[in-house]
Design a protein around this motif. Structure first.
Motif, mmCIF file in Angstrom:
data_model
loop_
_atom_site.group_PDB
_atom_site.id
_atom_site.type_symbol
_atom_site.label_atom_id
_atom_site.label_comp_id
_atom_site.label_asym_id
_atom_site.label_seq_id
_atom_site.Cartn_x
_atom_site.Cartn_y
_atom_site.Cartn_z
ATOM 1 N N LEU A 153 -29.883 -3.710 -30.528
ATOM 2 C CA LEU A 153 -30.796 -3.223 -31.312
ATOM 3 C C LEU A 153 -30.346 -3.046 -32.409
ATOM 4 C CD1 LEU A 153 -31.804 -0.151 -29.323
ATOM 5 C CD2 LEU A 153 -33.647 -2.150 -29.401
ATOM 6 N N ALA A 154 -29.356 -3.399 -32.615
ATOM 7 C CA ALA A 154 -28.579 -3.921 -34.012
ATOM 8 C C ALA A 154 -28.463 -5.132 -34.962
ATOM 9 C CB ALA A 154 -26.956 -3.832 -33.962
ATOM 10 N N SER A 155 -28.022 -5.495 -36.639
ATOM 11 C CA SER A 155 -28.504 -6.308 -36.997
ATOM 12 C C SER A 155 -27.585 -7.140 -36.452
ATOM 13 C CB SER A 155 -28.565 -5.760 -38.381
ATOM 14 O OG SER A 155 -26.922 -5.328 -38.718
ATOM 15 N N GLU A 156 -27.322 -8.443 -36.467
ATOM 16 C CA GLU A 156 -26.167 -9.287 -36.244
ATOM 17 C C GLU A 156 -24.778 -8.435 -36.808
ATOM 18 O OE1 GLU A 156 -24.819 -13.577 -36.824
ATOM 19 O OE2 GLU A 156 -27.306 -13.593 -36.325
ATOM 20 N N LYS A 157 -24.346 -8.170 -38.339
ATOM 21 C CA LYS A 157 -23.423 -7.558 -38.696
ATOM 22 C C LYS A 157 -23.019 -6.840 -37.814
ATOM 23 C CE LYS A 157 -20.966 -5.994 -42.914
ATOM 24 N NZ LYS A 157 -21.593 -6.482 -44.712
ATOM 25 N N GLU A 158 -23.735 -5.645 -37.575
ATOM 26 C CA GLU A 158 -23.420 -4.203 -36.461
ATOM 27 C C GLU A 158 -22.837 -4.917 -35.332
ATOM 28 O OE1 GLU A 158 -23.099 -0.134 -35.975
ATOM 29 O OE2 GLU A 158 -22.767 -1.546 -38.420
ATOM 30 N N ALA A 159 -23.321 -5.653 -35.003
ATOM 31 C CA ALA A 159 -23.535 -6.000 -32.854
ATOM 32 C C ALA A 159 -21.874 -6.044 -33.426
ATOM 33 C CB ALA A 159 -24.791 -6.766 -32.846
ATOM 34 N N GLU A 160 -21.144 -7.255 -34.214
ATOM 35 C CA GLU A 160 -20.167 -7.577 -34.234
ATOM 36 C C GLU A 160 -18.577 -6.881 -34.264
ATOM 37 O OE1 GLU A 160 -19.820 -10.678 -37.143
ATOM 38 O OE2 GLU A 160 -21.841 -11.630 -36.574
ATOM 39 N N ARG A 161 -19.465 -5.692 -35.016
ATOM 40 C CA ARG A 161 -18.648 -4.255 -35.134
ATOM 41 C C ARG A 161 -18.375 -3.531 -34.004
ATOM 42 N NH1 ARG A 161 -18.538 0.808 -35.996
ATOM 43 N NH2 ARG A 161 -20.668 1.097 -35.764
ATOM 44 N N ILE A 162 -20.130 -3.367 -33.613
ATOM 45 C CA ILE A 162 -19.745 -2.879 -31.931
ATOM 46 C C ILE A 162 -19.036 -3.899 -31.098
ATOM 47 C CG2 ILE A 162 -21.370 -1.755 -30.407
ATOM 48 C CD1 ILE A 162 -23.138 -1.061 -32.222
ATOM 49 N N ASN A 163 -18.885 -4.953 -30.740
ATOM 50 C CA ASN A 163 -18.627 -5.610 -30.310
ATOM 51 C C ASN A 163 -16.800 -6.230 -29.935
ATOM 52 O OD1 ASN A 163 -20.131 -6.273 -28.075
ATOM 53 N ND2 ASN A 163 -21.006 -8.452 -29.324
ATOM 54 N N ARG A 164 -16.585 -5.707 -31.629
ATOM 55 C CA ARG A 164 -14.990 -5.345 -31.788
ATOM 56 C C ARG A 164 -14.524 -4.728 -31.833
ATOM 57 N NH1 ARG A 164 -16.644 -7.869 -36.443
ATOM 58 N NH2 ARG A 164 -16.087 -5.971 -37.756
ATOM 59 N N GLN A 165 -15.296 -2.857 -32.326
ATOM 60 C CA GLN A 165 -14.461 -1.541 -31.875
ATOM 61 C C GLN A 165 -14.845 -0.690 -30.562
ATOM 62 O OE1 GLN A 165 -15.590 0.534 -35.284
ATOM 63 N NE2 GLN A 165 -14.483 -0.573 -36.382
ATOM 64 N N GLN A 166 -15.973 -1.319 -29.762
ATOM 65 C CA GLN A 166 -16.271 -0.403 -28.791
ATOM 66 C C GLN A 166 -16.525 -0.988 -27.327
ATOM 67 O OE1 GLN A 166 -20.169 1.563 -30.623
ATOM 68 N NE2 GLN A 166 -18.409 3.260 -31.479
ATOM 69 N N ARG A 167 -16.471 -2.412 -26.791
ATOM 70 C CA ARG A 167 -17.131 -2.708 -25.994
ATOM 71 C C ARG A 167 -16.394 -1.743 -24.727
ATOM 72 N NH1 ARG A 167 -20.853 -3.362 -22.739
ATOM 73 N NH2 ARG A 167 -21.233 -5.814 -21.839
ATOM 74 N N ASP A 168 -15.195 -2.682 -24.717
ATOM 75 C CA ASP A 168 -14.577 -2.427 -23.398
ATOM 76 C C ASP A 168 -13.241 -0.664 -23.738
ATOM 77 O OD1 ASP A 168 -15.228 -3.404 -21.763
ATOM 78 O OD2 ASP A 168 -14.554 -5.232 -22.673
ATOM 79 N N LYS A 169 -13.944 -0.274 -25.035
ATOM 80 C CA LYS A 169 -12.615 0.896 -24.870
ATOM 81 C C LYS A 169 -12.315 2.413 -24.032
ATOM 82 C CE LYS A 169 -14.198 4.141 -28.624
ATOM 83 N NZ LYS A 169 -14.011 4.221 -29.482
ATOM 84 N N TYR A 170 -13.470 2.410 -23.625
ATOM 85 C CA TYR A 170 -14.299 3.211 -22.620
ATOM 86 C C TYR A 170 -13.423 3.269 -21.603
ATOM 87 C CZ TYR A 170 -17.001 4.565 -26.216
ATOM 88 O OH TYR A 170 -17.560 4.425 -27.509
ATOM 89 N N LYS A 171 -12.580 2.171 -20.978
ATOM 90 C CA LYS A 171 -12.670 2.745 -19.392
ATOM 91 C C LYS A 171 -10.418 2.842 -19.285
ATOM 92 C CE LYS A 171 -14.989 -1.985 -17.889
ATOM 93 N NZ LYS A 171 -14.932 -2.782 -18.190
ATOM 94 N N SER A 172 -10.674 2.805 -20.403
ATOM 95 C CA SER A 172 -8.683 3.613 -20.539
ATOM 96 C C SER A 172 -8.399 5.110 -20.816
ATOM 97 C CB SER A 172 -7.900 2.486 -20.657
ATOM 98 O OG SER A 172 -8.120 2.374 -22.122
ATOM 99 N N VAL A 173 -10.572 5.777 -21.230
ATOM 100 C CA VAL A 173 -9.862 6.817 -21.708
ATOM 101 C C VAL A 173 -10.863 8.030 -20.486
ATOM 102 C CG1 VAL A 173 -10.227 5.832 -24.067
ATOM 103 C CG2 VAL A 173 -11.868 6.799 -23.038
ATOM 104 N N TRP A 174 -10.846 7.528 -19.825
ATOM 105 C CA TRP A 174 -11.887 8.818 -18.878
ATOM 106 C C TRP A 174 -10.422 9.632 -17.742
ATOM 107 C CZ3 TRP A 174 -15.842 9.834 -20.576
ATOM 108 C CH2 TRP A 174 -17.161 8.488 -20.823
#
Length: 173
Positions: A141-162
């Motif tokens: 749903l994000a713009s291309e620029k926002e999608a890149e930022r989301i991919n960089r910052q959030q994509r897999d970070k949750y797997k190690s924090v539960w």
């Protein structure tokens, strides 16, 4: 091929989720005497510097007149402070006040606690699937620029924090 009925069900559920989220947030914010639009503007203000209404309006995708009204309301509540710019008397830089920062902190803590109470009984694998799905939706749903930022910052970070989960699937503190 995915059946159109299934796609329609997803669409209906996403729409309902948006409606329920809006109703919940409005009810939640009423206890703090702030509207969703006011909160949106307040959260867009940088914590450490001033900005002008034009910049807020562009970032919030709102009309400058609406942002001016919202800023005036926030100023009356003591959540922001405006001043006349030395370089341009027509410009009024807006700063978030300590009271505004405190309100954002309180709201964030209360919302996190509320969400934590909801997800406490979910297993880590289900939460990971949820986070991956939400990240995918954000990227889609994000713009291309926002999608890149989301991919960089959030994509897999949750797997190690539960937190560690016990046999019942409940969080162990």
């Amino acid at each position: 091929m995915i059946p159109s009925l299934f796609i329609r069900d997803i669409q209906v559920n996403l729409h309902r989720l948006e409606e329920y989220k809006t109703l919940f947030l409005e009810k939640f914010l009423s206890h703090y005497e702030i509207s969703r639009s006011e909160l949106k503007v307040l959260k867009l203000l940088p914590q450490d510097k001033a900005c002008v209404i034009r910049d807020i309006a562009m970032e919030a995708h709102l009309d400058q007149g609406n942002v001016s009204r919202l800023v005036k309301n926030l100023e009356e509540k003591g959540l922001v402070v405006s001043s006349v710019a030395h370089f341009d008397r027509r410009s009024k830089p807006i700063h978030i006040s300590p009271k505004g920062r405190d309100l954002i902190r309180k709201l964030d803590e209360a919302l996190l606690q509320h969400l934590g109470e909801f997800i406490i009984n979910y297993r880590a694998d289900k939460l990971n699937i949820l986070m991956e799905t939400l990240a995918d939706l954000n990227v889609y749903l994000a713009s291309e620029k926002e999608a890149e930022r989301i991919n960089r910052q959030q994509r897999d970070k949750y797997k190690s924090v539960w937190p560690t989960y016990g046999e019942e699937g409940q969080c162990q503190k």
